[in-house]
Design an enzyme around this catalytic site. Structure first.
Site, PDB file in Angstrom:
ATOM      1  N   ASP A 106       0.684  -1.322   0.242  1.00  0.00           N
ATOM      2  CA  ASP A 106       0.012   0.130   0.396  1.00  0.00           C
ATOM      3  C   ASP A 106       0.958   1.134   0.065  1.00  0.00           C
ATOM      4  O   ASP A 106       2.103   1.074   0.592  1.00  0.00           O
ATOM      5  CB  ASP A 106      -0.441  -0.291   1.351  1.00  0.00           C
TER       6      ASP A 106
HETATM    7  N1  URA Z   1      -1.236  -6.321   3.792  1.00  0.00           N
HETATM    8  C1  URA Z   1      -1.786  -5.002   3.659  1.00  0.00           C
HETATM    9  O1  URA Z   1      -2.671  -4.528   4.494  1.00  0.00           O
HETATM   10  N2  URA Z   1      -0.732  -3.752   3.496  1.00  0.00           N
HETATM   11  C2  URA Z   1       0.515  -4.246   2.553  1.00  0.00           C
HETATM   12  O2  URA Z   1       0.313  -2.739   2.377  1.00  0.00           O
HETATM   13  C3  URA Z   1       0.567  -5.085   2.779  1.00  0.00           C
HETATM   14  C4  URA Z   1       0.101  -6.249   3.453  1.00  0.00           C
END
Ligand code: URA
Length: 239
Positions: A106
């Site tokens: 993310d």
């Molecule tokens: N899980 C999440 O919620 N976000 C990420 O970036 C990676 C794994």
């Protein structure tokens, strides 16, 4: 052993269009293993080849495998909309040779992100059938309780998943910290699992994929490095 014309070699390494690469060579801006070559048709052995382009050395690599320590506020998507893309953290050549993230983090998640221009490698690493453990450190809004840890280990039901998802391992780290190891890579998985278990993820960091750790790579936030075969060999499934 494999030979290619010098213009093709430069193009394959991401120095630009064939036309641009030919112009670079004809202008005397390219050296092959230390010697300037201005004939773009010259057939050159790629094994062990070191190019010099604009006085900068560039080791030939048929495919590149990269580890990036992703900072927050960079997007992994091909068409980033709110933040710069992770490719902007790498030399321009990598964009030209279509280097892409292997899976996604993310925009606000930091940590280890693999990138490559090897399609089959990207595909194999991102396959849901490939259970390579990924290690995350999450900071939570509410204290981490033994119940939370137990829930994540037992499995939590996410609304669009057919079956509960469970962490392979889960350890509290202080009052509002938790280390979670997952083998799947579902969308926002850590954040959604924490939310489904009644907490909230306020910061997330990925420290390792398989046996490959950010610490062992020794790169700092925003930095990247090439991965060699011995490091790729660490990206193995746990079973
Ligand atoms: N899980 C999440 O919620 N976000 C990420 O970036 C990676 C794994």
């Amino acid at each position: 052993m494999s030979k290619l014309s010098l213009d093709r070699i430069l193009q394959s390494q991401g120095f630009g269009t064939r036309k641009y690469c030919r112009a670079l060579i004809e202008d005397g801006d390219v050296a092959v293993n230390g010697d300037i070559v201005d004939n773009y048709k010259l057939s050159v052995e790629t094994d062990g080849l070191v190019l010099t382009v604009f006085d900068e050395e560039w080791v030939y690599r048929e495919r590149v495998y990269i580890a990036l320590y992703k900072p927050a506020n960079f997007e992994c998507s091909r068409k980033p909309s709110h933040h710069p893309g992770v490719l902007t953290l790498l030399p321009e050549q990598f964009g030209w040779r279509d280097v892409q993230p292997v899976g996604r983090l993310d925009h606000d998640t930091t940590g280890l992100l693999l990138m490559s221009d090897d399609g089959p490698f990207i595909h194999a690493q991102s396959s849901p059938k490939r259970h390579v453990p990924k290690v995350y450190q999450a900071t939570t809004a509410e204290p981490v309780t033994p119940e939370l840890v137990a829930q994540l280990l037992d499995g939590v039901q996410l609304h669009d998943e057919p079956a509960p998802l469970r962490a392979v391992s889960c350890v509290a780290r202080g009052d509002k910290g938790i280390e979670i190891v997952l083998e799947q890579g579902k969308y926002h998985q850590v954040k959604r699992m924490l939310a489904a278990a009644g907490n909230h993820c306020s910061a997330l960091h990925r420290s390792a994929i398989g046996g490959l750790t950010l610490e062992s790579l020794g790169i700092k936030e925003g930095e990247w490095c090439f991965l060699e075969q011995a490091q790729l060999d660490l990206l193995v499934p746990s079973t």
